[in-house]
Design a protein around this motif. Structure first.
Motif, PDB file in Angstrom:
ATOM      1  N   GLY A  96       0.797  -1.219   0.000  1.00  0.00           N
ATOM      2  CA  GLY A  96       0.000   0.000   0.000  1.00  0.00           C
ATOM      3  C   GLY A  96       0.832   1.272   0.000  1.00  0.00           C
ATOM      4  N   THR A  97       2.119   1.152  -0.327  1.00  0.00           N
ATOM      5  CA  THR A  97       3.014   2.311  -0.365  1.00  0.00           C
ATOM      6  C   THR A  97       3.417   2.596  -1.812  1.00  0.00           C
ATOM      7  OG1 THR A  97       5.098   1.059  -0.190  1.00  0.00           O
ATOM      8  CG2 THR A  97       3.929   1.559   1.885  1.00  0.00           C
ATOM      9  N   HIS A  98       4.450   3.398  -1.966  1.00  0.00           N
ATOM     10  CA  HIS A  98       5.007   3.742  -3.274  1.00  0.00           C
ATOM     11  C   HIS A  98       5.702   2.554  -3.937  1.00  0.00           C
ATOM     12  CE1 HIS A  98       8.071   4.196  -0.176  1.00  0.00           C
ATOM     13  NE2 HIS A  98       8.923   3.771  -1.097  1.00  0.00           N
ATOM     14  N   VAL A  99       6.024   1.505  -3.193  1.00  0.00           N
ATOM     15  CA  VAL A  99       6.897   0.445  -3.696  1.00  0.00           C
ATOM     16  C   VAL A  99       6.294  -0.277  -4.899  1.00  0.00           C
ATOM     17  CG1 VAL A  99       8.021  -1.751  -3.124  1.00  0.00           C
ATOM     18  CG2 VAL A  99       8.118   0.153  -1.515  1.00  0.00           C
ATOM     19  N   ASN A 100       5.057  -0.733  -4.793  1.00  0.00           N
ATOM     20  CA  ASN A 100       4.479  -1.485  -5.917  1.00  0.00           C
ATOM     21  C   ASN A 100       4.286  -0.630  -7.171  1.00  0.00           C
ATOM     22  OD1 ASN A 100       3.383  -3.963  -7.070  1.00  0.00           O
ATOM     23  ND2 ASN A 100       1.431  -2.882  -7.027  1.00  0.00           N
ATOM     24  N   PRO A 101       3.677   0.572  -7.089  1.00  0.00           N
ATOM     25  CA  PRO A 101       3.552   1.342  -8.339  1.00  0.00           C
ATOM     26  C   PRO A 101       4.909   1.711  -8.941  1.00  0.00           C
ATOM     27  CG  PRO A 101       2.691   2.607  -6.462  1.00  0.00           C
ATOM     28  CD  PRO A 101       2.967   1.222  -5.982  1.00  0.00           C
ATOM     29  N   ASP A 103      -0.923   5.945 -21.462  1.00  0.00           N
ATOM     30  CA  ASP A 103      -1.895   6.385 -20.453  1.00  0.00           C
ATOM     31  C   ASP A 103      -1.609   5.756 -19.090  1.00  0.00           C
ATOM     32  OD1 ASP A 103      -3.231   8.042 -22.217  1.00  0.00           O
ATOM     33  OD2 ASP A 103      -4.752   6.544 -22.737  1.00  0.00           O
ATOM     34  N   VAL A 104      -1.248   4.466 -19.094  1.00  0.00           N
ATOM     35  CA  VAL A 104      -0.918   3.798 -17.835  1.00  0.00           C
ATOM     36  C   VAL A 104       0.316   4.448 -17.217  1.00  0.00           C
ATOM     37  CG1 VAL A 104      -0.127   1.611 -16.817  1.00  0.00           C
ATOM     38  CG2 VAL A 104      -2.013   1.621 -18.470  1.00  0.00           C
ATOM     39  N   ARG A 105       1.315   4.720 -18.035  1.00  0.00           N
ATOM     40  CA  ARG A 105       2.538   5.367 -17.557  1.00  0.00           C
ATOM     41  C   ARG A 105       2.234   6.738 -16.947  1.00  0.00           C
ATOM     42  NH1 ARG A 105       6.234   5.614 -22.205  1.00  0.00           N
ATOM     43  NH2 ARG A 105       4.784   7.225 -22.848  1.00  0.00           N
ATOM     44  N   ALA A 106       1.396   7.522 -17.629  1.00  0.00           N
ATOM     45  CA  ALA A 106       1.046   8.851 -17.123  1.00  0.00           C
ATOM     46  C   ALA A 106       0.341   8.742 -15.771  1.00  0.00           C
ATOM     47  CB  ALA A 106       0.178   9.591 -18.137  1.00  0.00           C
ATOM     48  N   ASP A 123       2.919   7.862 -13.169  1.00  0.00           N
ATOM     49  CA  ASP A 123       3.763   9.018 -12.881  1.00  0.00           C
ATOM     50  C   ASP A 123       3.042  10.013 -11.980  1.00  0.00           C
ATOM     51  OD1 ASP A 123       5.860   7.931 -14.311  1.00  0.00           O
ATOM     52  OD2 ASP A 123       5.521   9.165 -16.088  1.00  0.00           O
ATOM     53  N   ARG A 124       1.745  10.226 -12.217  1.00  0.00           N
ATOM     54  CA  ARG A 124       0.974  11.123 -11.342  1.00  0.00           C
ATOM     55  C   ARG A 124       0.932  10.588  -9.918  1.00  0.00           C
ATOM     56  NH1 ARG A 124      -2.244  11.546 -15.965  1.00  0.00           N
ATOM     57  NH2 ARG A 124      -3.662   9.927 -15.237  1.00  0.00           N
TER      58      ARG A 124
END
Length: 196
Positions: A107-112, A182-185, A188-189
Motif C-alpha cells: 500500500g506504499t510507493h513500492v508497488n507502483p 496512459d498507464v505510464r502517465a 507518474d501522477r
C-alpha cells in the motif's frame, strides 16, 4: 521482444536487483508471514522459503524468468520480490508476477514504482502485451492491478491448484502497448504525489 539481458532497474523510489543468492537472507524475514501465501500455488514462509528461493533463483539462472529483489530506496531496505515470467518472445508477450511485499511495504510507493519500471522495460524490449494474474479471492491484488490501469480480461475457472489443494479461479489482467502511455502517465501522477 528481447528481455534476455537481466538489467538492474531503478527510479527515485525503488531499485529492482536481478535475484542473486545474496538476496536470500534479506528476503527470508519478509516472506515469513503466512497471510502472504494464503492464496498462492506455493508458499515461502518458514521452512518453505529455501525451496521457493531456489526455484526462483534457478529459473532466473536458466533464463526461464527474471526475478528481482525489490529494494525500497526511501527506507533503505529490501521490500519484497517480483518477476518477469511466461516470457514468450515469438508472441511479444510477458507476465509480471510472483510479486509480494513485506507488510510495511504494501500500500506504499513500492508497488507502483516497481510496476512502472517493469512495464517500461517490457515495452522498450518489444512487448505488445504484459499480463498480470491473481487468485479470484485476492481482492487486494485485483484492486492494485485496477489502480495500475490494467484491464481486467476475465476469469479462468478452476485454473490451478494452490498449496492447500484448493482449486483456484484465476483473474487475468493486461496492459497493451498502445495503452502504456496512459498507464505510464497515471503511474507518474501517483508517484509524484507520493514523493516525500
Amino acid at each position: 521482444m528481447d528481455l534476455s539481458e537481466q538489467k538492474l532497474l531503478e527510479n527515485d523510489f525503488v531499485r529492482l536487483e536481478p535475484l542473486r543468492d545474496r538476496h536470500r537472507g534479506v528476503l527470508r524475514p519478509l516472506a515469513d508471514e503466512a497471510e502472504l501465501w494464503a492464496l498462492t500455488s506455493v508458499r515461502a514462509d518458514g521452512v518453505h522459503f529455501d525451496p521457493w528461493f531456489y526455484t526462483m533463483h534457478a529459473a532466473t539462472r536458466l533464463d526461464r524468468q527474471i526475478s528481482y529483489a525489490v529494494f525500497d530506496k526511501l527506507s533503505g531496505r529490501y521490500g519484497g520480490h517480483t518477476a518477469f515470467l511466461s516470457i514468450v518472445p515469438e508472441h511479444q508477450r510477458v507476465e509480471i508476477g510472483w510479486t509480494w511485499y513485506g507488510a510495511e511495504f504494501r500500500g506504499t510507493h513500492v508497488n507502483p514504482a516497481a510496476k512502472r519500471l517493469m512495464l517500461e522495460r517490457a515495452f522498450e524490449a518489444g512487448a505488445e502485451r504484459v499480463e498480470l494474474k491473481t487468485h479470484g479471492r485476492n481482492e487486494r491484488s485485483q484492486r492494485a492491478m485496477e489502480k495500475l490501469g490494467a484491464v481486467r480480461e476475465g476469469v479462468l475457472r478452476s485454473q490451478m491448484n494452490t498449496w492447500t489443494a484448493e482449486r483456484r479461479d484465476t483473474v487475468y489482467y493486461s496492459v497493451l502497448k498502445e495503452e502504456w502511455p496512459d498507464v505510464r502517465a497515471g503511474l507518474d501522477r501517483r508517484l509524484t504525489a507520493m514523493k516525500p
